[in-house]
Design a protein around this motif. Structure first.
Motif, mmCIF file in Angstrom:
data_model
loop_
_atom_site.group_PDB
_atom_site.id
_atom_site.type_symbol
_atom_site.label_atom_id
_atom_site.label_comp_id
_atom_site.label_asym_id
_atom_site.label_seq_id
_atom_site.Cartn_x
_atom_site.Cartn_y
_atom_site.Cartn_z
ATOM 1 N N HIS A 33 0.857 -1.031 0.118
ATOM 2 C CA HIS A 33 -0.176 -0.071 -0.124
ATOM 3 C C HIS A 33 0.858 1.058 -0.066
ATOM 4 O O HIS A 33 0.162 2.442 -0.197
ATOM 5 C CB HIS A 33 -0.991 0.031 1.249
ATOM 6 C CG HIS A 33 -2.132 0.939 1.245
ATOM 7 N ND1 HIS A 33 -2.845 1.102 0.197
ATOM 8 C CD2 HIS A 33 -2.355 2.055 2.160
ATOM 9 C CE1 HIS A 33 -3.781 2.065 0.412
ATOM 10 N NE2 HIS A 33 -3.387 2.649 1.685
ATOM 11 N N CYS A 34 2.203 0.994 0.142
ATOM 12 C CA CYS A 34 2.981 2.430 0.294
ATOM 13 C C CYS A 34 4.140 2.416 -0.457
ATOM 14 O O CYS A 34 5.453 2.272 -0.142
ATOM 15 C CB CYS A 34 3.584 2.432 1.847
ATOM 16 S SG CYS A 34 2.051 2.532 2.839
ATOM 17 N N PRO A 35 4.140 2.494 -2.024
ATOM 18 C CA PRO A 35 5.288 2.204 -3.010
ATOM 19 C C PRO A 35 6.119 3.233 -2.513
ATOM 20 O O PRO A 35 7.495 3.028 -2.963
ATOM 21 C CB PRO A 35 4.697 2.334 -4.180
ATOM 22 C CG PRO A 35 3.214 2.928 -4.112
ATOM 23 C CD PRO A 35 2.833 2.277 -2.608
ATOM 24 N N MET A 36 5.794 4.608 -2.162
ATOM 25 C CA MET A 36 6.879 5.579 -2.025
ATOM 26 C C MET A 36 7.764 5.092 -0.995
ATOM 27 O O MET A 36 8.925 5.761 -0.931
ATOM 28 C CB MET A 36 6.223 6.701 -1.697
ATOM 29 C CG MET A 36 5.509 6.920 -0.415
ATOM 30 S SD MET A 36 3.773 5.805 -0.503
ATOM 31 C CE MET A 36 2.830 7.468 -0.225
ATOM 32 N N PHE A 37 7.322 4.438 -0.057
ATOM 33 C CA PHE A 37 8.428 4.002 1.142
ATOM 34 C C PHE A 37 9.221 2.502 0.975
ATOM 35 O O PHE A 37 10.249 2.450 1.454
ATOM 36 C CB PHE A 37 7.577 3.629 2.447
ATOM 37 C CG PHE A 37 8.190 3.630 3.526
ATOM 38 C CD1 PHE A 37 8.494 4.752 4.390
ATOM 39 C CD2 PHE A 37 8.507 2.326 4.409
ATOM 40 C CE1 PHE A 37 9.170 4.510 5.660
ATOM 41 C CE2 PHE A 37 9.377 2.126 5.325
ATOM 42 C CZ PHE A 37 9.699 3.465 6.209
ATOM 43 N N GLU A 38 8.329 1.744 0.006
ATOM 44 C CA GLU A 38 8.840 0.389 -0.242
ATOM 45 C C GLU A 38 9.899 0.497 -1.416
ATOM 46 O O GLU A 38 10.817 -0.523 -1.527
ATOM 47 C CB GLU A 38 7.971 -0.499 -0.196
ATOM 48 C CG GLU A 38 7.277 -0.799 0.900
ATOM 49 C CD GLU A 38 6.186 -2.024 0.702
ATOM 50 O OE1 GLU A 38 6.577 -2.890 1.211
ATOM 51 O OE2 GLU A 38 5.058 -1.898 0.376
ATOM 52 N N GLU A 39 9.462 1.216 -2.391
ATOM 53 C CA GLU A 39 10.514 1.432 -3.506
ATOM 54 C C GLU A 39 10.812 2.886 -3.734
ATOM 55 O O GLU A 39 10.217 3.470 -4.851
ATOM 56 C CB GLU A 39 9.748 0.950 -4.902
ATOM 57 C CG GLU A 39 9.533 -0.860 -4.610
ATOM 58 C CD GLU A 39 9.118 -1.451 -5.801
ATOM 59 O OE1 GLU A 39 9.732 -1.448 -6.922
ATOM 60 O OE2 GLU A 39 7.598 -1.523 -5.923
ATOM 61 N N PRO A 40 11.499 3.526 -2.944
ATOM 62 C CA PRO A 40 11.521 5.037 -2.806
ATOM 63 C C PRO A 40 12.304 5.319 -4.118
ATOM 64 O O PRO A 40 11.930 6.729 -4.568
ATOM 65 C CB PRO A 40 12.497 5.158 -1.557
ATOM 66 C CG PRO A 40 13.007 4.149 -1.236
ATOM 67 C CD PRO A 40 12.151 2.888 -1.694
ATOM 68 N N LEU A 41 13.401 4.927 -4.460
ATOM 69 C CA LEU A 41 14.172 5.377 -5.747
ATOM 70 C C LEU A 41 13.438 5.349 -7.020
ATOM 71 O O LEU A 41 13.095 6.266 -7.880
ATOM 72 C CB LEU A 41 15.530 4.493 -5.832
ATOM 73 C CG LEU A 41 16.457 4.985 -6.900
ATOM 74 C CD1 LEU A 41 16.689 6.467 -6.884
ATOM 75 C CD2 LEU A 41 17.474 3.964 -6.996
#
Length: 247
Positions: free
Chosen positions: A225-233
């Motif tokens: 639910h949180c791609p900005m945190f799990e795949e930040p680059l």
């Protein structure tokens, strides 16, 4: 409201971005991806939504009125809005009903109607108010993989929120339907979906893509639910490319 308690700004660039994260999640959620943004180009505002007391006015317009007031008081007129989950609901309502006019939006793991999960969360919270284990379990479900220390930090920040405020916010985002009005939106939109999301399914994000005509969709294969945190680059690369194409 003293906006200094809920607002943080990063960067000194000319392109302004406002970030709205999901229910119960602190602005820390954006911290990993912001490391990969060009802060000489961008000025970025995060708002700690969990601290915004709706004072029993548990409806979406009251919530958005508070957010719009924060933007106005800070003379922050964003070129781009990023909305994640509950934050995307706020973002769409600001566009449709509050005259906010960015150049483009990033729509992350949300939908045009409330998530079924909303109705599951309220009774769970009511039964286990103050139970840190329950909150940790809820928050853990938002991620595919999360470091224990990161989960503890997010849980600790969640525990600092007033649970009655969070309940009111959850109620506010449980009654909306943008399916008949989203097609009014013509601005460029980037729609992001985490493949392992338990809160939303791909069909819901695809529906957003179909209704917002000038939109593209990106799937993050290693995120929930949180791609900005799990795949930040990857997140930073894709959204900055999207912004550069418009700017």
């Amino acid at each position: 409201m003293d906006t200094r308690k809920v607002v943080h700004k990063y960067g000194n660039g000319k392109v302004r971005i406002a970030l709205f994260q999901g229910w119960g999640l602190p602005p820390f959620l954006w911290s990993k991806t912001l490391q990969f943004f060009d802060l000489n180009k961008f000025e970025i505002m995060t708002i700690d939504l969990g601290k915004i007391d709706l004072e029993q006015n548990c409806d979406l317009n009251s919530f958005c009125n508070r957010i719009n007031d924060i933007l106005t008081r800070n003379s922050f007129y964003p070129d781009f809005l990023f909305g994640h989950s509950m934050g995307a609901t706020i973002m769409i309502n600001l566009l449709l009903n509050f005259g906010v006019k960015p150049k483009g939006i990033v729509f992350i793991d949300s939908g045009l109607k409330p998530s079924v999960r909303n109705s599951e969360l309220m009774p769970l919270i009511n039964r286990n108010s103050g139970n840190i284990g329950t909150y940790r379990t809820i928050l853990r479900s938002f991620f595919r993989n999360i470091d224990f220390n990161d989960l503890e930090k997010i849980t600790d920040e969640f525990m600092q929120y007033n649970i009655d405020v969070l309940k009111c916010q959850l109620k506010a985002i449980s009654r909306y339907d943008f399916t008949g009005t989203a097609n009014i939106l013509t601005l460029p939109a980037l729609i992001i979906f985490g493949e392992y999301d338990k809160n939303r399914n791909f069909e819901e994000l695809q529906d957003v893509h179909i209704r917002i005509k000038n939109s593209t969709i990106a799937v993050f294969q290693n995120s929930a639910h949180c791609p900005m945190f799990e795949e930040p680059l990857k997140f930073a690369d894709i959204v900055q490319k999207f912004i550069n194409e418009i700017s």
